[in-house]
Design a protein around this motif. Structure first.
Motif, mmCIF file in Angstrom:
data_model
loop_
_atom_site.group_PDB
_atom_site.id
_atom_site.type_symbol
_atom_site.label_atom_id
_atom_site.label_comp_id
_atom_site.label_asym_id
_atom_site.label_seq_id
_atom_site.Cartn_x
_atom_site.Cartn_y
_atom_site.Cartn_z
ATOM 1 N N HIS A 164 -6.731 -0.444 5.507
ATOM 2 C CA HIS A 164 -5.323 -0.160 5.759
ATOM 3 C C HIS A 164 -5.062 1.058 6.654
ATOM 4 N N VAL A 218 -6.253 -5.687 4.645
ATOM 5 C CA VAL A 218 -5.485 -4.457 4.448
ATOM 6 C C VAL A 218 -6.103 -3.617 3.338
ATOM 7 N N PHE A 219 -6.632 -4.278 2.297
ATOM 8 C CA PHE A 219 -7.238 -3.554 1.188
ATOM 9 C C PHE A 219 -8.331 -2.613 1.678
ATOM 10 N N ALA A 236 10.025 -4.969 -3.422
ATOM 11 C CA ALA A 236 9.545 -3.584 -3.383
ATOM 12 C C ALA A 236 10.645 -2.597 -3.753
ATOM 13 N N ASN A 237 11.805 -3.129 -4.158
ATOM 14 C CA ASN A 237 12.941 -2.302 -4.578
ATOM 15 C C ASN A 237 13.416 -1.367 -3.458
ATOM 16 N N GLU A 238 13.502 -1.904 -2.243
ATOM 17 C CA GLU A 238 14.027 -1.143 -1.118
ATOM 18 C C GLU A 238 15.231 -1.879 -0.521
ATOM 19 N N VAL A 244 0.840 -1.199 0.000
ATOM 20 C CA VAL A 244 0.000 0.000 0.000
ATOM 21 C C VAL A 244 0.873 1.247 0.000
ATOM 22 N N ARG A 245 1.925 1.232 0.841
ATOM 23 C CA ARG A 245 2.813 2.393 0.905
ATOM 24 C C ARG A 245 3.515 2.638 -0.431
ATOM 25 N N LYS A 246 3.811 1.532 -1.150
ATOM 26 C CA LYS A 246 4.487 1.663 -2.444
ATOM 27 C C LYS A 246 3.497 1.909 -3.574
ATOM 28 N N ASN A 247 2.212 2.012 -3.230
ATOM 29 C CA ASN A 247 1.203 2.345 -4.233
ATOM 30 C C ASN A 247 0.968 1.219 -5.239
ATOM 31 N N PHE A 248 1.193 -0.041 -4.834
ATOM 32 C CA PHE A 248 0.942 -1.168 -5.727
ATOM 33 C C PHE A 248 -0.563 -1.418 -5.827
ATOM 34 N N ASP A 249 -0.983 -2.155 -6.858
ATOM 35 C CA ASP A 249 -2.398 -2.506 -6.969
ATOM 36 C C ASP A 249 -2.686 -3.747 -6.123
ATOM 37 N N VAL A 250 -3.928 -4.212 -6.185
ATOM 38 C CA VAL A 250 -4.364 -5.275 -5.281
ATOM 39 C C VAL A 250 -3.605 -6.578 -5.542
ATOM 40 N N GLY A 280 -0.462 -6.720 -6.611
ATOM 41 C CA GLY A 280 0.838 -6.486 -5.993
ATOM 42 C C GLY A 280 0.772 -6.693 -4.485
ATOM 43 N N MET A 281 -0.346 -6.277 -3.882
ATOM 44 C CA MET A 281 -0.525 -6.509 -2.450
ATOM 45 C C MET A 281 -0.534 -8.007 -2.141
#
Lengths: 223, 223, 223
Positions: free
Chosen positions: A87, A83-84, A145-147, A31-37, A39-40
């Motif tokens: 959140h 979470v969807f 998440a590329n972190e 959710v913080r990374k703005n992914f879609d459902v 991706g969640m």
């Protein structure tokens, strides 16, 4: 058989609780990374099951538990749905999430070590895999998440050490032939308590010498 | 045996076509990231073979097909050579690449599901591995290129859903004992068509509630 | 048995030397990324053992050598301790690190190829796994540190090619039935020498055509 530390049904419920709270942390990062459902859901599954999947591949337990037990697969999806819709509320109860996550950390460190030993690995290797079971999912979550993995960062409260302590206690119990539900429960609770204390008192690990005053990365970066 | 949905030679040609178009997408990303020719070859191989490699490790089919069939290994190298010399032209025919990539997506979702079931996994786990076969290579490609996986981003047209539909159709056909070249072909074509429609009409998946108006990442970012 | 190219004790010492120098490079990157001491240990272990771990999973040699030989596990920890206390000095002797790293590259390419062939893979697949053994740890190191893998970047001196040459020489020696300690030693030394020459003369691989004048990434970026 070591693996059945607890009665099968108790063990299974504990496993599902650990999977659920790890999945929550994955879905929240999505959710913080703005992914879609989707991706969640992917991040929830990877966070919850990645550590055990790695352990099972290493010890040759194929197909891994993650793919042979339907409950393991469905639980992260339930966490995703939660979470969807909720959140902001889930983020607000971050304290609760942290407590559950600490419980999952302790539990997975203990059961991961015992399962690896069951498959014939040595004590040091078993404890290492217990650690990997506990922290592997979170590392995969952050890589996807590329972190920079939260596990590796100096500006995060101790996470690996509690798991190492729990896994090492199990290995020592095996070594001295005193592993039973009480001692393994004690190991899990010790790891759980250490993690909570690390969160409460902001315990951190040292960096290499002469490095303390340098901050390469901004401390407020997400992760 | 389920795995031989099509005649072996037809199946092999379809596999190689899917590998080739996936490899093209890997090599093109390498060019965009300014990698050298070896980076192009690595990214082409990983994109084309990564999903099947993951599936084979999970089901215990070692050595994986990627390492036992020379054609699987050589095909991505041919794609690399093509992109090396002709990448501006290949980029211009992005539409064609997208069509082939959609075909690979549908095909791999179907064959991945069937192969996993052949190795004794349950229906849900088989469909999940079919999805992983179809999308895993692209995720590995993006991780190696240090990008947020295209699969997870909300600002990309639907990619996972067509593969999920194709894999679920195969699982249902197995469940009702009607899997044959026609029904599995239909599943692959359905996934293929859904992906093309998603591209044409820019279908996207929702993000978590109350999140729709926030754009954390710039939409023009490469990926 | 091909795998015993050298006497077991000599082979083991060479393995540990390779693991040690690869671990140094992992721990040094962790210092540069400002990780804590556990991040250093994780990155040291992953860099040193990741390539061999990947190879062992592919060929089905479970549990992998990294988890069955205690020396393999402890050596990266020693490297971590060394870097923790002496990292400015270690950075200053980067030349020495590069020389040892080149030796590890050559050695792992040779032993990785031979071990894969021992497990029944074809010659091309074996050489590919030899390459993966030699470079896989470094790729994992960079992925965990959230950097573009050094292996893929055009502005790095040749790294894959020396390993490819060494692995291919071993495969050819197997093909013509002349693999022995002398020929495999020659293959390792050739890879070693090529890597040193690439460092000395800044040999680089070409990028795709019409791309030479474009620099997307700043050349001074860490990695």
């Amino acid at each position: 058989m070591l693996q059945e530390l607890f009665s099968p049904s108790v063990q299974h419920v504990l496993d599902l609780v650990g999977i659920f709270v790890f999945a929550i942390s994955g879905a929240l990062l999505a959710v913080r990374k703005n992914f879609d459902v989707f991706g969640m859901a992917v991040l929830a599954e990877v966070t919850a099951l990645g550590g055990g999947l790695f352990r099972d591949l290493i010890i040759g337990a194929v197909p891994p538990a993650a793919f042979s037990d339907l409950g393991y697969f469905v639980t992260p999806l339930l966490a995703t749905v939660l979470v969807f819709f909720l959140h902001p509320q889930v983020e607000r109860i971050q304290l609760g999430v942290n407590v559950f996550d600490a419980a999952g950390l302790g539990l997975f460190a203990v059961t991961g070590t015992a399962k690896a030993y069951d498959y014939g690995l040595g004590l040091t290797a078993s404890a290492t895999l217990g650690l990997a079971t506990a922290v592997g999912g979170g590392v995969l979550r952050d890589v996807l998440a590329n972190e920079v993995p939260s596990l590796l960062r100096w500006d995060r409260d101790l996470y690996a050490v509690p798991a190492i302590v729990g896994a090492a206690m199990v290995a020592l119990c095996i070594r001295f032939d005193v592993l039973n539900p009480y001692t393994s429960g004690l190991a899990a609770v010790t790891a759980f308590g250490l993690r909570l204390a690390a969160l409460r008192f902001h315990w951190r690990a040292p960096r290499a010498w002469h490095r303390s005053s340098v901050s390469v990365e901004a401390p407020d970066q997400a992760g």
